[in-house]
Design a protein around this motif. Structure first.
Motif, PDB file in Angstrom:
ATOM      1  N   HIS A 124       6.031  11.263   5.254  1.00 40.23           N
ATOM      2  CA  HIS A 124       6.115  10.234   4.211  1.00 40.23           C
ATOM      3  C   HIS A 124       7.049   9.105   4.633  1.00 40.23           C
ATOM      4  O   HIS A 124       6.719   7.923   4.502  1.00 40.23           O
ATOM      5  CB  HIS A 124       6.629  10.856   2.907  1.00 40.23           C
ATOM      6  N   ASN A 184       0.816  -1.210   0.000  1.00 37.33           N
ATOM      7  CA  ASN A 184       0.000   0.000   0.000  1.00 37.33           C
ATOM      8  C   ASN A 184       0.861   1.276   0.000  1.00 37.33           C
ATOM      9  O   ASN A 184       0.601   2.213   0.740  1.00 37.33           O
ATOM     10  CB  ASN A 184      -0.947  -0.017   1.209  1.00 37.33           C
ATOM     11  N   LYS A 241       5.243   0.760   6.646  1.00 37.20           N
ATOM     12  CA  LYS A 241       4.849  -0.168   5.586  1.00 37.20           C
ATOM     13  C   LYS A 241       5.951  -1.166   5.240  1.00 37.20           C
ATOM     14  O   LYS A 241       5.687  -2.325   4.924  1.00 37.20           O
ATOM     15  CB  LYS A 241       4.444   0.622   4.338  1.00 37.20           C
ATOM     16  N   SER A 274       2.139   4.612  -1.701  1.00 36.83           N
ATOM     17  CA  SER A 274       1.632   5.583  -2.675  1.00 36.83           C
ATOM     18  C   SER A 274       2.744   6.066  -3.599  1.00 36.83           C
ATOM     19  O   SER A 274       3.928   5.809  -3.365  1.00 36.83           O
ATOM     20  CB  SER A 274       1.016   6.773  -1.943  1.00 36.83           C
ATOM     21  N   LYS A 275       2.342   6.752  -4.654  1.00 38.41           N
ATOM     22  CA  LYS A 275       3.305   7.253  -5.645  1.00 38.41           C
ATOM     23  C   LYS A 275       4.306   8.215  -5.015  1.00 38.41           C
ATOM     24  O   LYS A 275       5.499   8.166  -5.294  1.00 38.41           O
ATOM     25  CB  LYS A 275       2.558   7.980  -6.770  1.00 38.41           C
ATOM     26  N   ARG A 276       3.753   9.105  -4.184  1.00 42.78           N
ATOM     27  CA  ARG A 276       4.605  10.113  -3.557  1.00 42.78           C
ATOM     28  C   ARG A 276       5.613   9.462  -2.622  1.00 42.78           C
ATOM     29  O   ARG A 276       6.775   9.855  -2.563  1.00 42.78           O
ATOM     30  CB  ARG A 276       3.715  11.098  -2.775  1.00 42.78           C
ATOM     31  N   GLU A 277       5.151   8.478  -1.914  1.00 47.59           N
ATOM     32  CA  GLU A 277       6.032   7.761  -0.985  1.00 47.59           C
ATOM     33  C   GLU A 277       7.166   7.064  -1.739  1.00 47.59           C
ATOM     34  O   GLU A 277       8.319   7.072  -1.306  1.00 47.59           O
ATOM     35  CB  GLU A 277       5.221   6.739  -0.177  1.00 47.59           C
TER      36      GLU A 277
END
Lengths: 157, 157
Positions: free
Chosen positions: B130, B95, B137, B97-100
DNA sequence: TAGAAAATCACCCTAAAGTATGAAGCCAAA
DNA sequence: TTTGGCTTCATACTTTAGGGTGATTTTCTA
Protein backbone atom coordinates in the motif's frame (compact mmCIF):
# COMPACT_ATOMS: atom_id res chain seq x y z
CA UNK A 1 -34.92 46.98 24.02
CA UNK A 2 -33.34 46.89 27.47
CA UNK A 3 -34.46 44.63 30.29
CA UNK A 4 -37.31 44.86 32.76
CA UNK A 5 -35.46 47.38 34.95
CA UNK A 6 -36.80 49.96 32.53
CA UNK A 7 -40.33 49.41 33.84
CA UNK A 8 -39.36 50.42 37.35
CA UNK A 9 -37.71 53.59 36.13
CA UNK A 10 -40.68 54.26 33.90
CA UNK A 11 -43.24 53.88 36.68
CA UNK A 12 -41.09 55.89 39.03
CA UNK A 13 -40.93 58.75 36.60
CA UNK A 14 -44.65 58.61 35.92
CA UNK A 15 -45.46 58.71 39.61
CA UNK A 16 -43.07 61.55 40.23
CA UNK A 17 -44.52 63.36 37.27
CA UNK A 18 -48.05 62.95 38.58
CA UNK A 19 -47.10 64.20 42.02
CA UNK A 20 -45.23 67.15 40.61
CA UNK A 21 -48.19 67.99 38.37
CA UNK A 22 -50.62 67.92 41.29
CA UNK A 23 -48.37 70.15 43.40
CA UNK A 24 -47.96 72.58 40.56
CA UNK A 25 -51.68 72.81 39.98
CA UNK A 26 -52.30 73.45 43.65
CA UNK A 27 -49.61 76.09 43.61
CA UNK A 28 -51.16 77.76 40.62
CA UNK A 29 -54.62 77.64 42.23
CA UNK A 30 -53.20 79.18 45.33
CA UNK A 31 -51.48 81.88 43.33
CA UNK A 32 -54.70 82.53 41.46
CA UNK A 33 -56.59 83.12 44.67
CA UNK A 34 -53.92 85.46 45.94
CA UNK A 35 -52.18 88.40 44.47
CA UNK A 36 -50.46 87.87 41.12
CA UNK A 37 -53.00 86.52 38.73
CA UNK A 38 -56.66 87.28 39.19
CA UNK A 39 -58.08 88.27 35.88
CA UNK A 40 -55.39 90.21 34.15
CA UNK A 41 -51.92 89.13 33.03
CA UNK A 42 -53.54 85.98 31.71
CA UNK A 43 -51.00 85.57 28.94
CA UNK A 44 -48.18 85.37 31.46
CA UNK A 45 -50.04 82.69 33.34
CA UNK A 46 -50.75 80.59 30.28
CA UNK A 47 -47.24 81.11 28.97
CA UNK A 48 -45.62 80.06 32.23
CA UNK A 49 -47.75 76.93 32.30
CA UNK A 50 -46.79 76.19 28.72
CA UNK A 51 -43.07 76.69 29.41
CA UNK A 52 -43.12 74.69 32.65
CA UNK A 53 -44.99 71.77 31.17
CA UNK A 54 -42.92 71.79 28.04
CA UNK A 55 -39.78 71.52 30.11
CA UNK A 56 -41.51 68.87 32.18
CA UNK A 57 -42.46 66.96 29.06
CA UNK A 58 -38.92 67.15 27.73
CA UNK A 59 -37.53 66.01 31.06
CA UNK A 60 -40.02 63.17 31.20
CA UNK A 61 -39.26 62.08 27.68
CA UNK A 62 -35.53 62.16 28.33
CA UNK A 63 -36.04 60.22 31.51
CA UNK A 64 -38.09 57.58 29.78
CA UNK A 65 -35.86 57.32 26.77
CA UNK A 66 -32.69 57.22 28.81
CA UNK A 67 -31.84 53.65 27.95
CA UNK A 68 -32.55 54.40 24.34
CA UNK A 69 -28.93 53.94 23.38
CA UNK A 70 -28.73 50.79 21.35
CA UNK A 71 -25.61 48.74 21.35
CA UNK A 72 -25.09 46.97 18.10
CA UNK A 73 -22.48 44.31 18.28
CA UNK A 74 -20.81 43.78 14.98
CA UNK A 75 -18.85 40.59 14.81
CA UNK A 76 -15.61 40.83 12.97
CA UNK A 77 -14.25 37.45 12.06
CA UNK A 78 -10.53 37.29 11.78
CA UNK A 79 -8.73 35.02 9.42
CA UNK A 80 -6.53 32.45 11.00
CA UNK A 81 -3.16 34.13 11.07
CA UNK A 82 -1.11 31.36 9.46
CA UNK A 83 1.85 33.18 10.93
CA UNK A 84 4.02 30.66 12.70
CA UNK A 85 5.23 31.81 16.10
CA UNK A 86 8.13 29.79 17.35
CA UNK A 87 7.62 28.42 20.82
CA UNK A 88 10.94 29.15 22.47
CA UNK A 89 9.65 28.15 25.88
CA UNK A 90 9.11 24.57 24.74
CA UNK A 91 12.56 24.52 23.23
CA UNK A 92 14.06 25.59 26.54
CA UNK A 93 11.82 23.27 28.51
CA UNK A 94 12.81 20.27 26.42
CA UNK A 95 16.43 21.41 26.40
CA UNK A 96 16.69 21.28 22.62
CA UNK A 97 19.84 22.86 21.18
CA UNK A 98 20.04 25.08 18.10
CA UNK A 99 21.69 22.40 16.03
CA UNK A 100 19.10 19.87 17.00
CA UNK A 101 16.35 22.24 16.01
CA UNK A 102 18.06 22.75 12.69
CA UNK A 103 18.12 19.01 12.09
CA UNK A 104 14.49 18.82 13.19
CA UNK A 105 13.45 21.38 10.61
CA UNK A 106 15.21 19.58 7.77
CA UNK A 107 13.79 16.28 8.98
CA UNK A 108 10.29 17.75 8.86
CA UNK A 109 10.87 18.69 5.23
CA UNK A 110 11.21 15.02 4.42
CA UNK A 111 14.96 14.90 4.02
CA UNK A 112 16.85 11.68 4.73
CA UNK A 113 19.62 11.57 7.30
CA UNK A 114 22.21 11.52 4.52
CA UNK A 115 20.63 14.56 2.86
CA UNK A 116 20.59 16.45 6.14
CA UNK A 117 24.23 15.51 6.74
CA UNK A 118 25.24 16.74 3.30
CA UNK A 119 23.28 19.96 3.74
CA UNK A 120 24.88 20.74 7.08
CA UNK A 121 28.38 19.59 6.01
CA UNK A 122 28.61 17.00 8.74
CA UNK A 123 28.78 13.22 8.77
CA UNK A 124 25.81 10.89 8.73
CA UNK A 125 26.71 9.65 12.19
CA UNK A 126 26.49 13.15 13.58
CA UNK A 127 22.96 13.51 12.25
CA UNK A 128 22.07 10.15 13.71
CA UNK A 129 23.32 11.29 17.08
CA UNK A 130 21.34 14.53 16.89
CA UNK A 131 18.22 12.70 15.89
CA UNK A 132 18.63 10.12 18.62
CA UNK A 133 18.85 12.92 21.18
CA UNK A 134 15.83 14.62 19.66
CA UNK A 135 13.80 11.43 19.97
CA UNK A 136 14.73 11.23 23.64
CA UNK A 137 13.81 14.84 24.31
CA UNK A 138 10.60 14.72 22.33
CA UNK A 139 9.80 11.33 23.83
CA UNK A 140 9.12 9.71 20.48
CA UNK A 141 10.41 6.65 18.68
CA UNK A 142 10.21 7.55 15.00
CA UNK A 143 10.90 10.59 12.86
CA UNK A 144 7.29 10.85 11.74
CA UNK A 145 6.27 11.09 15.37
CA UNK A 146 9.01 13.64 15.97
CA UNK A 147 7.68 15.83 13.18
CA UNK A 148 4.13 15.51 14.46
CA UNK A 149 5.16 16.30 18.03
CA UNK A 150 7.34 19.27 17.16
CA UNK A 151 4.57 20.73 15.03
CA UNK A 152 2.19 20.35 17.93
CA UNK A 153 4.69 22.10 20.18
CA UNK A 154 5.18 24.86 17.60
CA UNK A 155 8.86 24.13 17.31
CA UNK A 156 8.50 23.99 13.54
CA UNK A 157 5.82 25.44 11.19
CA UNK B 1 -22.71 61.80 18.78
CA UNK B 2 -23.81 61.31 15.17
CA UNK B 3 -22.99 63.66 12.29
CA UNK B 4 -24.05 67.20 11.41
CA UNK B 5 -27.37 66.07 9.93
CA UNK B 6 -28.67 66.24 13.49
CA UNK B 7 -28.40 69.99 13.52
CA UNK B 8 -30.72 70.37 10.56
CA UNK B 9 -33.34 68.19 12.20
CA UNK B 10 -32.88 70.04 15.45
CA UNK B 11 -33.41 73.47 13.89
CA UNK B 12 -36.31 72.19 11.90
CA UNK B 13 -37.99 70.89 15.02
CA UNK B 14 -37.37 74.11 16.93
CA UNK B 15 -38.82 76.21 14.15
CA UNK B 16 -41.84 73.95 13.86
CA UNK B 17 -42.23 74.04 17.61
CA UNK B 18 -42.13 77.83 17.64
CA UNK B 19 -44.69 78.13 14.90
CA UNK B 20 -46.96 75.61 16.56
CA UNK B 21 -46.65 77.42 19.87
CA UNK B 22 -47.57 80.74 18.30
CA UNK B 23 -50.58 79.27 16.53
CA UNK B 24 -51.72 77.61 19.72
CA UNK B 25 -51.45 80.82 21.69
CA UNK B 26 -53.45 82.69 19.08
CA UNK B 27 -56.03 79.94 19.12
CA UNK B 28 -56.30 80.11 22.90
CA UNK B 29 -56.54 83.90 22.77
CA UNK B 30 -59.31 83.60 20.21
CA UNK B 31 -61.12 81.04 22.29
CA UNK B 32 -60.75 83.24 25.35
CA UNK B 33 -62.41 86.15 23.60
CA UNK B 34 -65.25 83.97 22.37
CA UNK B 35 -67.49 81.56 24.20
CA UNK B 36 -65.80 78.77 26.12
CA UNK B 37 -63.39 80.34 28.51
CA UNK B 38 -63.96 83.87 29.73
CA UNK B 39 -63.47 83.88 33.41
CA UNK B 40 -64.77 80.56 34.63
CA UNK B 41 -63.64 77.04 33.84
CA UNK B 42 -60.13 78.27 34.37
CA UNK B 43 -58.88 74.91 35.51
CA UNK B 44 -59.86 73.26 32.24
CA UNK B 45 -57.95 75.91 30.38
CA UNK B 46 -54.80 75.59 32.44
CA UNK B 47 -55.03 71.82 32.40
CA UNK B 48 -55.42 71.64 28.65
CA UNK B 49 -52.43 73.92 28.23
CA UNK B 50 -50.43 71.75 30.58
CA UNK B 51 -51.39 68.54 28.78
CA UNK B 52 -50.82 69.97 25.33
CA UNK B 53 -47.43 71.38 26.18
CA UNK B 54 -46.40 68.29 28.02
CA UNK B 55 -47.16 66.22 24.96
CA UNK B 56 -45.41 68.83 22.89
CA UNK B 57 -42.38 68.68 25.15
CA UNK B 58 -42.28 64.90 24.99
CA UNK B 59 -42.61 64.97 21.23
CA UNK B 60 -39.87 67.56 20.99
CA UNK B 61 -37.56 65.60 23.25
CA UNK B 62 -38.14 62.42 21.30
CA UNK B 63 -37.52 64.27 18.10
CA UNK B 64 -34.27 65.72 19.37
CA UNK B 65 -33.02 62.53 20.91
CA UNK B 66 -33.90 60.44 17.91
CA UNK B 67 -30.35 59.92 16.71
CA UNK B 68 -29.21 59.02 20.16
CA UNK B 69 -28.63 55.44 19.16
CA UNK B 70 -24.98 54.61 19.37
CA UNK B 71 -23.39 52.01 17.21
CA UNK B 72 -20.65 50.11 18.90
CA UNK B 73 -18.58 47.77 16.86
CA UNK B 74 -17.39 44.85 18.86
CA UNK B 75 -14.67 42.76 17.38
CA UNK B 76 -15.10 39.10 18.02
CA UNK B 77 -12.05 37.03 17.38
CA UNK B 78 -12.98 33.56 16.36
CA UNK B 79 -10.95 30.56 17.18
CA UNK B 80 -9.11 29.29 14.20
CA UNK B 81 -11.59 26.88 12.67
CA UNK B 82 -9.31 23.86 12.50
CA UNK B 83 -12.07 22.34 10.45
CA UNK B 84 -10.38 19.98 8.07
CA UNK B 85 -12.10 19.68 4.74
CA UNK B 86 -11.08 16.56 2.94
CA UNK B 87 -10.01 17.16 -0.62
CA UNK B 88 -11.80 14.36 -2.45
CA UNK B 89 -10.87 15.75 -5.84
CA UNK B 90 -7.19 15.21 -5.16
CA UNK B 91 -7.88 11.69 -4.00
CA UNK B 92 -9.70 10.95 -7.24
CA UNK B 93 -7.11 12.75 -9.33
CA UNK B 94 -4.26 10.77 -7.77
CA UNK B 95 -6.31 7.58 -7.91
CA UNK B 96 -5.84 6.85 -4.22
CA UNK B 97 -8.03 4.06 -2.85
CA UNK B 98 -9.86 4.06 0.48
CA UNK B 99 -7.50 1.54 2.00
CA UNK B 100 -4.48 3.50 0.90
CA UNK B 101 -5.90 6.63 2.47
CA UNK B 102 -6.48 4.70 5.66
CA UNK B 103 -2.85 3.60 5.69
CA UNK B 104 -1.81 7.16 4.91
CA UNK B 105 -3.67 8.47 7.93
CA UNK B 106 -2.10 5.97 10.30
CA UNK B 107 1.30 6.66 8.75
CA UNK B 108 0.83 10.38 9.43
CA UNK B 109 0.19 9.57 13.07
CA UNK B 110 3.70 8.21 13.31
CA UNK B 111 2.87 4.53 13.32
CA UNK B 112 5.36 2.02 11.94
CA UNK B 113 4.43 -0.35 9.15
CA UNK B 114 4.12 -3.19 11.63
CA UNK B 115 1.83 -1.15 13.88
CA UNK B 116 -0.35 -0.21 10.94
CA UNK B 117 -0.52 -3.85 9.88
CA UNK B 118 -1.56 -4.93 13.34
CA UNK B 119 -4.15 -2.20 13.58
CA UNK B 120 -5.71 -3.07 10.25
CA UNK B 121 -5.47 -6.86 10.82
CA UNK B 122 -3.36 -7.42 7.74
CA UNK B 123 0.21 -8.52 7.14
CA UNK B 124 3.25 -6.27 7.10
CA UNK B 125 3.77 -7.00 3.42
CA UNK B 126 0.31 -5.71 2.60
CA UNK B 127 1.08 -2.43 4.27
CA UNK B 128 4.35 -2.22 2.42
CA UNK B 129 2.55 -2.69 -0.85
CA UNK B 130 0.00 0.00 0.00
CA UNK B 131 2.72 2.40 1.01
CA UNK B 132 4.77 1.69 -2.10
CA UNK B 133 1.71 2.52 -4.23
CA UNK B 134 1.12 5.67 -2.20
CA UNK B 135 4.68 6.83 -2.78
CA UNK B 136 4.21 6.34 -6.50
CA UNK B 137 0.94 8.22 -6.57
CA UNK B 138 2.13 11.03 -4.33
CA UNK B 139 5.43 11.13 -6.20
CA UNK B 140 7.54 10.96 -3.05
CA UNK B 141 10.33 8.73 -1.83
CA UNK B 142 9.94 8.71 1.95
CA UNK B 143 7.07 8.52 4.41
CA UNK B 144 7.90 11.90 5.90
CA UNK B 145 7.54 13.41 2.45
CA UNK B 146 4.33 11.49 1.94
CA UNK B 147 2.86 12.95 5.12
CA UNK B 148 3.97 16.43 4.17
CA UNK B 149 2.55 16.11 0.64
CA UNK B 150 -0.77 14.64 1.71
CA UNK B 151 -1.21 17.40 4.27
CA UNK B 152 -0.52 19.96 1.59
CA UNK B 153 -3.11 18.27 -0.63
CA UNK B 154 -5.63 18.15 2.26
CA UNK B 155 -5.87 14.40 2.13
CA UNK B 156 -5.21 14.23 5.86
CA UNK B 157 -5.66 16.85 8.65
C1' DT C 1 -21.02 -13.08 -15.82
C1' DA C 2 -16.42 -11.69 -17.34
C1' DG C 3 -13.02 -8.32 -16.68
C1' DA C 4 -11.03 -4.53 -14.13
C1' DA C 5 -9.71 -2.65 -9.98
C1' DA C 6 -8.67 -3.23 -5.31
C1' DA C 7 -6.88 -5.69 -1.55
C1' DT C 8 -4.26 -9.17 0.12
C1' DC C 9 0.16 -11.76 0.88
C1' DA C 10 4.87 -13.73 0.02
C1' DC C 11 9.90 -13.65 -0.85
C1' DC C 12 14.16 -11.45 -1.53
C1' DC C 13 17.09 -7.84 -1.38
C1' DT C 14 19.05 -3.15 -0.45
C1' DA C 15 18.87 1.21 1.77
C1' DA C 16 17.87 3.82 5.49
C1' DA C 17 16.73 4.45 10.13
C1' DG C 18 17.51 3.78 14.74
C1' DT C 19 20.30 2.02 19.12
C1' DA C 20 24.26 1.79 21.98
C1' DT C 21 28.64 3.14 23.36
C1' DG C 22 32.67 5.73 23.38
C1' DA C 23 35.38 9.67 22.55
C1' DA C 24 37.47 14.09 20.99
C1' DG C 25 37.30 19.15 20.21
C1' DC C 26 35.20 23.56 21.34
C1' DC C 27 33.33 27.18 24.07
C1' DA C 28 31.17 29.68 27.60
C1' DA C 29 30.24 29.99 32.50
C1' DA C 30 31.53 29.15 37.32
C1' DT D 1 41.21 27.28 34.91
C1' DT D 2 38.13 23.71 35.12
C1' DT D 3 33.64 21.99 34.50
C1' DG D 4 29.75 20.96 31.81
C1' DG D 5 27.14 21.29 27.69
C1' DC D 6 27.26 21.24 22.68
C1' DT D 7 28.90 19.47 18.60
C1' DT D 8 31.25 16.38 16.23
C1' DC D 9 32.57 11.69 14.71
C1' DA D 10 33.27 6.62 14.83
C1' DT D 11 32.10 1.64 15.09
C1' DA D 12 29.00 -2.00 15.47
C1' DC D 13 24.68 -3.78 15.45
C1' DT D 14 19.49 -4.28 15.03
C1' DT D 15 15.36 -2.83 13.18
C1' DT D 16 12.56 -0.70 9.89
C1' DA D 17 11.70 1.11 5.45
C1' DG D 18 11.56 0.69 0.80
C1' DG D 19 12.03 -1.57 -4.05
C1' DG D 20 10.89 -5.23 -7.20
C1' DT D 21 8.28 -9.10 -8.67
C1' DG D 22 4.70 -12.23 -8.64
C1' DA D 23 0.42 -14.24 -7.14
C1' DT D 24 -4.26 -14.98 -5.00
C1' DT D 25 -8.62 -13.39 -3.49
C1' DT D 26 -12.25 -10.13 -3.18
C1' DT D 27 -15.14 -6.56 -4.90
C1' DC D 28 -17.15 -3.79 -8.04
C1' DT D 29 -18.82 -2.73 -12.56
C1' DA D 30 -19.78 -2.85 -17.57
Amino acid sequence: MPGSTNFLTKNKSVILYGIFLAILLLLLKWLELRFIIINHAFEIYAGSIAVIFTVLGIWLALKLTKPKTILIEKEVFTEKPETFVFNEKEMIRLNISKRELEVLQLMSEGLSNQEIATKLFVSLNTIKTHIARLFEKLEVKRRTQAVEMSKKLSLIP
